[in-house]
Design a protein around this motif. Sequence first.
Motif, PDB file in Angstrom:
ATOM      1  N   ALA A 138      11.030   4.364  -5.170  1.00  0.00           N
ATOM      2  CA  ALA A 138      11.927   5.490  -5.426  1.00  0.00           C
ATOM      3  C   ALA A 138      11.710   6.503  -4.310  1.00  0.00           C
ATOM      4  O   ALA A 138      10.588   6.721  -3.864  1.00  0.00           O
ATOM      5  N   GLY A 139      12.753   7.083  -3.838  1.00  0.00           N
ATOM      6  CA  GLY A 139      12.646   8.066  -2.766  1.00  0.00           C
ATOM      7  C   GLY A 139      13.752   7.845  -1.759  1.00  0.00           C
ATOM      8  O   GLY A 139      14.588   6.959  -1.894  1.00  0.00           O
ATOM      9  N   ALA A 140      13.746   8.664  -0.741  1.00  0.00           N
ATOM     10  CA  ALA A 140      14.753   8.579   0.309  1.00  0.00           C
ATOM     11  C   ALA A 140      14.078   8.185   1.614  1.00  0.00           C
ATOM     12  O   ALA A 140      13.537   9.021   2.325  1.00  0.00           O
ATOM     13  N   ASP A 141      14.072   6.903   1.921  1.00  0.00           N
ATOM     14  CA  ASP A 141      13.507   6.379   3.158  1.00  0.00           C
ATOM     15  C   ASP A 141      14.638   6.320   4.180  1.00  0.00           C
ATOM     16  O   ASP A 141      15.592   5.559   4.011  1.00  0.00           O
ATOM     17  N   VAL A 142      14.558   7.140   5.226  1.00  0.00           N
ATOM     18  CA  VAL A 142      15.667   7.254   6.183  1.00  0.00           C
ATOM     19  C   VAL A 142      15.130   7.342   7.611  1.00  0.00           C
ATOM     20  O   VAL A 142      13.955   7.562   7.845  1.00  0.00           O
ATOM     21  N   GLN A 143      16.037   7.181   8.556  1.00  0.00           N
ATOM     22  CA  GLN A 143      15.822   7.351   9.985  1.00  0.00           C
ATOM     23  C   GLN A 143      14.595   6.616  10.512  1.00  0.00           C
ATOM     24  O   GLN A 143      13.647   7.222  11.005  1.00  0.00           O
ATOM     25  N   PRO A 144      14.629   5.286  10.474  1.00  0.00           N
ATOM     26  CA  PRO A 144      13.492   4.516  10.973  1.00  0.00           C
ATOM     27  C   PRO A 144      13.363   4.609  12.485  1.00  0.00           C
ATOM     28  O   PRO A 144      14.323   4.940  13.193  1.00  0.00           O
ATOM     29  N   ALA A 159      16.142  -1.844  12.996  1.00  0.00           N
ATOM     30  CA  ALA A 159      15.784  -1.214  11.724  1.00  0.00           C
ATOM     31  C   ALA A 159      16.872  -0.204  11.384  1.00  0.00           C
ATOM     32  O   ALA A 159      17.485   0.390  12.272  1.00  0.00           O
ATOM     33  N   TYR A 160      17.109   0.000  10.104  1.00  0.00           N
ATOM     34  CA  TYR A 160      18.127   0.960   9.664  1.00  0.00           C
ATOM     35  C   TYR A 160      17.839   1.353   8.231  1.00  0.00           C
ATOM     36  O   TYR A 160      16.972   0.784   7.584  1.00  0.00           O
ATOM     37  N   PHE A 161      18.571   2.362   7.749  1.00  0.00           N
ATOM     38  CA  PHE A 161      18.449   2.645   6.326  1.00  0.00           C
ATOM     39  C   PHE A 161      19.757   2.305   5.634  1.00  0.00           C
ATOM     40  O   PHE A 161      20.831   2.428   6.200  1.00  0.00           O
ATOM     41  N   ILE A 174      14.601   1.225   3.800  1.00  0.00           N
ATOM     42  CA  ILE A 174      14.561   0.751   5.177  1.00  0.00           C
ATOM     43  C   ILE A 174      14.729  -0.767   5.180  1.00  0.00           C
ATOM     44  O   ILE A 174      14.083  -1.481   4.408  1.00  0.00           O
ATOM     45  N   TRP A 175      15.588  -1.233   6.067  1.00  0.00           N
ATOM     46  CA  TRP A 175      15.886  -2.652   6.239  1.00  0.00           C
ATOM     47  C   TRP A 175      15.756  -2.994   7.722  1.00  0.00           C
ATOM     48  O   TRP A 175      15.803  -2.108   8.583  1.00  0.00           O
ATOM     49  N   VAL A 176      15.645  -4.279   8.038  1.00  0.00           N
ATOM     50  CA  VAL A 176      15.752  -4.770   9.415  1.00  0.00           C
ATOM     51  C   VAL A 176      16.723  -5.945   9.418  1.00  0.00           C
ATOM     52  O   VAL A 176      16.865  -6.661   8.419  1.00  0.00           O
ATOM     53  N   VAL A 177      17.386  -6.127  10.555  1.00  0.00           N
ATOM     54  CA  VAL A 177      18.294  -7.249  10.757  1.00  0.00           C
ATOM     55  C   VAL A 177      18.063  -7.755  12.184  1.00  0.00           C
ATOM     56  O   VAL A 177      17.789  -6.952  13.083  1.00  0.00           O
ATOM     57  N   PRO A 178      18.129  -9.075  12.404  1.00  0.00           N
ATOM     58  CA  PRO A 178      18.006  -9.567  13.774  1.00  0.00           C
ATOM     59  C   PRO A 178      19.136  -9.011  14.644  1.00  0.00           C
ATOM     60  O   PRO A 178      20.295  -8.964  14.213  1.00  0.00           O
ATOM     61  N   ALA A 179      18.827  -8.598  15.861  1.00  0.00           N
ATOM     62  CA  ALA A 179      19.846  -8.061  16.766  1.00  0.00           C
ATOM     63  C   ALA A 179      20.889  -9.123  17.121  1.00  0.00           C
ATOM     64  O   ALA A 179      22.035  -8.790  17.418  1.00  0.00           O
ATOM     65  N   ALA A 180      20.503 -10.384  17.045  1.00  0.00           N
ATOM     66  CA  ALA A 180      21.437 -11.469  17.319  1.00  0.00           C
ATOM     67  C   ALA A 180      22.325 -11.770  16.111  1.00  0.00           C
ATOM     68  O   ALA A 180      23.206 -12.622  16.185  1.00  0.00           O
ATOM     69  N   GLY A 181      22.098 -11.062  15.007  1.00  0.00           N
ATOM     70  CA  GLY A 181      22.830 -11.309  13.769  1.00  0.00           C
ATOM     71  C   GLY A 181      22.002 -12.178  12.849  1.00  0.00           C
ATOM     72  O   GLY A 181      21.110 -12.904  13.285  1.00  0.00           O
ATOM     73  N   GLY A 182      22.239 -12.065  11.575  1.00  0.00           N
ATOM     74  CA  GLY A 182      21.488 -12.849  10.610  1.00  0.00           C
ATOM     75  C   GLY A 182      21.352 -12.106   9.302  1.00  0.00           C
ATOM     76  O   GLY A 182      22.072 -11.141   9.038  1.00  0.00           O
ATOM     77  N   ILE A 183      20.407 -12.529   8.508  1.00  0.00           N
ATOM     78  CA  ILE A 183      20.228 -11.977   7.172  1.00  0.00           C
ATOM     79  C   ILE A 183      19.332 -10.740   7.225  1.00  0.00           C
ATOM     80  O   ILE A 183      18.203 -10.818   7.705  1.00  0.00           O
ATOM     81  N   PRO A 184      19.806  -9.600   6.734  1.00  0.00           N
ATOM     82  CA  PRO A 184      18.967  -8.396   6.672  1.00  0.00           C
ATOM     83  C   PRO A 184      17.817  -8.582   5.679  1.00  0.00           C
ATOM     84  O   PRO A 184      17.946  -9.283   4.686  1.00  0.00           O
ATOM     85  N   VAL A 185      16.696  -7.915   5.976  1.00  0.00           N
ATOM     86  CA  VAL A 185      15.511  -7.979   5.130  1.00  0.00           C
ATOM     87  C   VAL A 185      15.124  -6.557   4.727  1.00  0.00           C
ATOM     88  O   VAL A 185      14.987  -5.676   5.589  1.00  0.00           O
ATOM     89  N   ARG A 186      14.932  -6.351   3.436  1.00  0.00           N
ATOM     90  CA  ARG A 186      14.526  -5.042   2.909  1.00  0.00           C
ATOM     91  C   ARG A 186      13.022  -4.865   3.118  1.00  0.00           C
ATOM     92  O   ARG A 186      12.229  -5.733   2.779  1.00  0.00           O
ATOM     93  N   LEU A 187      12.625  -3.699   3.664  1.00  0.00           N
ATOM     94  CA  LEU A 187      11.213  -3.434   3.911  1.00  0.00           C
ATOM     95  C   LEU A 187      10.587  -2.500   2.890  1.00  0.00           C
ATOM     96  O   LEU A 187       9.409  -2.629   2.590  1.00  0.00           O
ATOM     97  N   THR A 188      11.334  -1.524   2.393  1.00  0.00           N
ATOM     98  CA  THR A 188      10.772  -0.578   1.421  1.00  0.00           C
ATOM     99  C   THR A 188      11.403  -0.802   0.063  1.00  0.00           C
ATOM    100  O   THR A 188      12.569  -1.184  -0.032  1.00  0.00           O
ATOM    101  N   GLU A 189      10.626  -0.550  -0.991  1.00  0.00           N
ATOM    102  CA  GLU A 189      11.129  -0.739  -2.351  1.00  0.00           C
ATOM    103  C   GLU A 189      10.526   0.288  -3.289  1.00  0.00           C
ATOM    104  O   GLU A 189       9.924  -0.048  -4.287  1.00  0.00           O
TER     105      GLU A 189
END
Length: 181
Positions: free
Chosen positions: A173-179, A145-147, A156-171
């Motif tokens: 207004a605001g500052a979503d940080v430090q997952p 997970a990362y911002f 906030i987004w997630v990406v597979p640790a093995a590599g791949g397509i990132p997926v957005r989790l939050t949508e």
Amino acid sequence: PGWAPDGSWIYFSSMRRGTTALWRIRPSGPGLQRVTLGAGPARHPALASRPPRVAYSTHVDDSDVVVLDRQTGSRSWIAGSRTDTTPDLAPDGRAVVFSSDRRGKYDLWLQRLEQGRPQGEPVQLTDHAGSAACGRFSPDGHWIAYFRGEAGEREIWVVPAAGGIPVRLTERAGADVQPSF
């Protein structure tokens, strides 16, 4: 700050005795111990329990990531010519993710480790508009997970640790940080 996975210590960065270093203290309070003794400031501790390792960022000429074996005291540098920062260790201690501007903007990079030492070149995990920071492994080590910051938004987004397509989790207004998982 970060907890040792077994709960025995709290690790944190602090300015004491003229430098910013990593320190640890037991949750009960007594027993403050300095962990790093380097020339540059040490920040952003991340821990793995088996094997017992600490990854952190430090700055001498530029910002680098260091992996410290807590049993032997040996250190390995993941050095680059740009800024490498905010590391996190995989739960099994066999990889470290960090944010770097190695290609002119901040993205997440993954460095494989063998016995705590870098193996091969770091692999770029993200490459989209804006910047990516504060990558954190899931407890099973399969996701990071990362911002991502872009145009004043932080999501906030997630990406597979093995590599791949990132997926957005939050949508929103605001500052979503430090997952964190």
